[in-house]
Write a protein that holds these residues in place. Structure first.
Motif, short mmCIF file in Angstrom:
data_model
loop_
_atom_site.label_atom_id
_atom_site.label_comp_id
_atom_site.label_asym_id
_atom_site.label_seq_id
_atom_site.Cartn_x
_atom_site.Cartn_y
_atom_site.Cartn_z
N LEU A 8 48.96 118.45 81.32
CA LEU A 8 47.98 117.79 82.31
C LEU A 8 48.00 116.98 80.99
O LEU A 8 47.04 116.56 80.24
CB LEU A 8 46.80 118.87 82.46
N GLU A 9 48.33 115.22 81.97
CA GLU A 9 47.48 114.23 80.85
C GLU A 9 46.12 113.47 81.63
O GLU A 9 46.15 113.23 82.80
CB GLU A 9 48.73 113.82 81.36
N PHE A 10 45.55 113.15 81.27
CA PHE A 10 44.67 112.32 81.54
C PHE A 10 44.18 111.14 81.09
O PHE A 10 44.47 110.79 80.74
CB PHE A 10 43.25 112.75 81.01
N ILE A 11 44.01 110.23 82.62
CA ILE A 11 43.62 108.59 81.78
C ILE A 11 43.05 108.53 82.60
O ILE A 11 42.55 108.33 83.64
CB ILE A 11 44.99 107.68 83.66
N PRO A 12 41.83 108.04 81.36
CA PRO A 12 40.53 107.65 81.25
C PRO A 12 40.28 106.19 81.92
O PRO A 12 41.21 105.26 82.34
CB PRO A 12 40.12 107.64 79.79
N ASP A 13 39.17 105.86 81.77
CA ASP A 13 39.35 104.62 83.37
C ASP A 13 39.00 103.41 82.47
O ASP A 13 39.38 102.21 83.41
CB ASP A 13 37.68 105.08 83.66
N HIS A 14 39.23 103.40 81.36
CA HIS A 14 39.16 102.17 80.41
C HIS A 14 41.01 101.81 80.00
O HIS A 14 41.36 100.43 79.64
CB HIS A 14 38.72 102.13 79.35
N VAL A 15 41.34 102.94 81.14
CA VAL A 15 43.10 103.06 80.80
C VAL A 15 43.33 103.00 82.54
O VAL A 15 43.16 103.71 83.51
CB VAL A 15 43.51 104.08 80.12
N ALA A 16 44.74 101.85 82.59
CA ALA A 16 45.41 101.80 83.75
C ALA A 16 46.84 101.63 83.88
O ALA A 16 47.49 100.99 82.93
CB ALA A 16 44.71 100.53 84.53
N ILE A 17 47.61 102.63 83.97
CA ILE A 17 49.06 102.64 84.74
C ILE A 17 49.27 102.30 85.85
O ILE A 17 48.56 102.48 86.93
CB ILE A 17 49.06 103.55 83.86
N GLU A 18 50.80 102.03 86.27
CA GLU A 18 51.25 100.99 87.64
C GLU A 18 52.10 102.26 87.07
O GLU A 18 52.86 102.23 86.61
CB GLU A 18 51.26 99.93 87.19
N ILE A 19 52.63 103.19 89.17
CA ILE A 19 53.14 103.72 88.64
C ILE A 19 53.62 103.47 90.54
O ILE A 19 52.87 103.71 91.47
CB ILE A 19 52.62 105.33 88.80
N ALA A 28 43.85 112.18 86.87
CA ALA A 28 44.98 113.02 85.71
C ALA A 28 46.38 113.51 86.21
O ALA A 28 46.89 113.53 87.81
CB ALA A 28 44.14 114.23 85.94
N PHE A 29 47.24 113.56 85.57
CA PHE A 29 48.22 113.98 86.26
C PHE A 29 48.75 115.47 85.67
O PHE A 29 48.66 115.38 84.76
CB PHE A 29 49.87 112.68 85.66
N LEU A 30 49.28 115.81 86.90
CA LEU A 30 50.12 117.21 85.89
C LEU A 30 52.05 117.33 86.01
O LEU A 30 52.37 116.43 87.41
CB LEU A 30 49.69 118.40 87.39
N LYS A 31 51.92 116.66 84.55
CA LYS A 31 53.63 116.67 84.34
C LYS A 31 54.49 118.39 84.63
O LYS A 31 54.19 118.87 84.13
CB LYS A 31 53.42 116.34 83.26
N LEU A 32 55.46 117.91 84.95
CA LEU A 32 56.51 119.29 84.72
C LEU A 32 58.16 118.66 84.38
O LEU A 32 57.93 117.84 84.17
CB LEU A 32 57.26 119.56 87.08
N LEU A 33 57.79 119.33 83.06
CA LEU A 33 58.75 119.54 81.81
C LEU A 33 59.72 120.71 82.09
O LEU A 33 59.28 121.80 82.62
CB LEU A 33 58.31 119.56 80.17
N ILE A 34 61.15 120.77 82.55
CA ILE A 34 62.33 121.48 81.75
C ILE A 34 63.54 121.37 81.06
O ILE A 34 63.63 120.00 81.30
CB ILE A 34 62.90 121.43 83.30
N ASP A 35 63.12 122.14 80.35
CA ASP A 35 64.10 121.87 79.15
C ASP A 35 63.58 120.59 78.00
O ASP A 35 63.96 120.10 77.90
CB ASP A 35 65.43 121.87 79.01
N ASP A 38 60.35 115.52 81.00
CA ASP A 38 59.60 115.03 82.09
C ASP A 38 60.72 114.83 83.89
O ASP A 38 61.24 114.24 83.86
CB ASP A 38 59.16 114.29 81.79
N LEU A 39 60.17 115.86 84.93
CA LEU A 39 61.13 116.03 85.42
C LEU A 39 60.86 114.32 85.97
O LEU A 39 61.68 113.92 86.96
CB LEU A 39 61.13 117.02 86.38
N CYS A 40 60.15 113.47 86.08
CA CYS A 40 59.35 112.73 86.84
C CYS A 40 60.48 111.30 86.05
O CYS A 40 60.32 110.32 86.61
CB CYS A 40 57.97 112.35 86.79
N SER A 41 60.39 111.66 85.23
CA SER A 41 61.91 110.49 83.97
C SER A 41 63.43 111.12 84.80
O SER A 41 63.69 110.21 84.18
CB SER A 41 61.25 110.74 83.12
N SER A 42 63.47 112.14 85.26
CA SER A 42 64.62 112.19 85.70
C SER A 42 65.21 111.61 86.93
O SER A 42 64.27 110.49 88.31
CB SER A 42 65.04 113.85 86.39
N GLN A 43 66.56 110.89 86.80
CA GLN A 43 66.82 109.75 87.95
C GLN A 43 66.75 110.31 88.87
O GLN A 43 66.68 109.69 90.96
CB GLN A 43 68.78 109.55 87.62
#
Length: 65
Positions: A8-19, A28-35, A38-43
């Protein structure tokens, strides 16, 4: 056997990320990691972002929830 982990990755209100052109703050983001990868960084899953509020609205439109 593959290792599966959720983080679980928390992004506070004073930080902005763009996806995918969407800016996120105070969330908050729920990140799935396999081995430890990060699954979201997989092509194969680059466009794998699910926004909970949007998912709920979509399900209501088809009377699933």
């Amino acid at each position: 056997m593959n290792n599966f982990r959720l983080e679980l990755e928390f992004i506070p209100d004073h930080v902005a990320i763009e996806i995918e052109g969407i800016t996120f703050t105070n969330c908050a983001f729920l990140k799935l990691l396999i081995d430890n990868q990060d699954l979201c960084s997989s092509q194969n899953f680059e466009a794998g972002l699910v926004v909970w509020d949007e998912l709920k609205r979509s399900l209501k439109k088809v009377d699933v929830i």
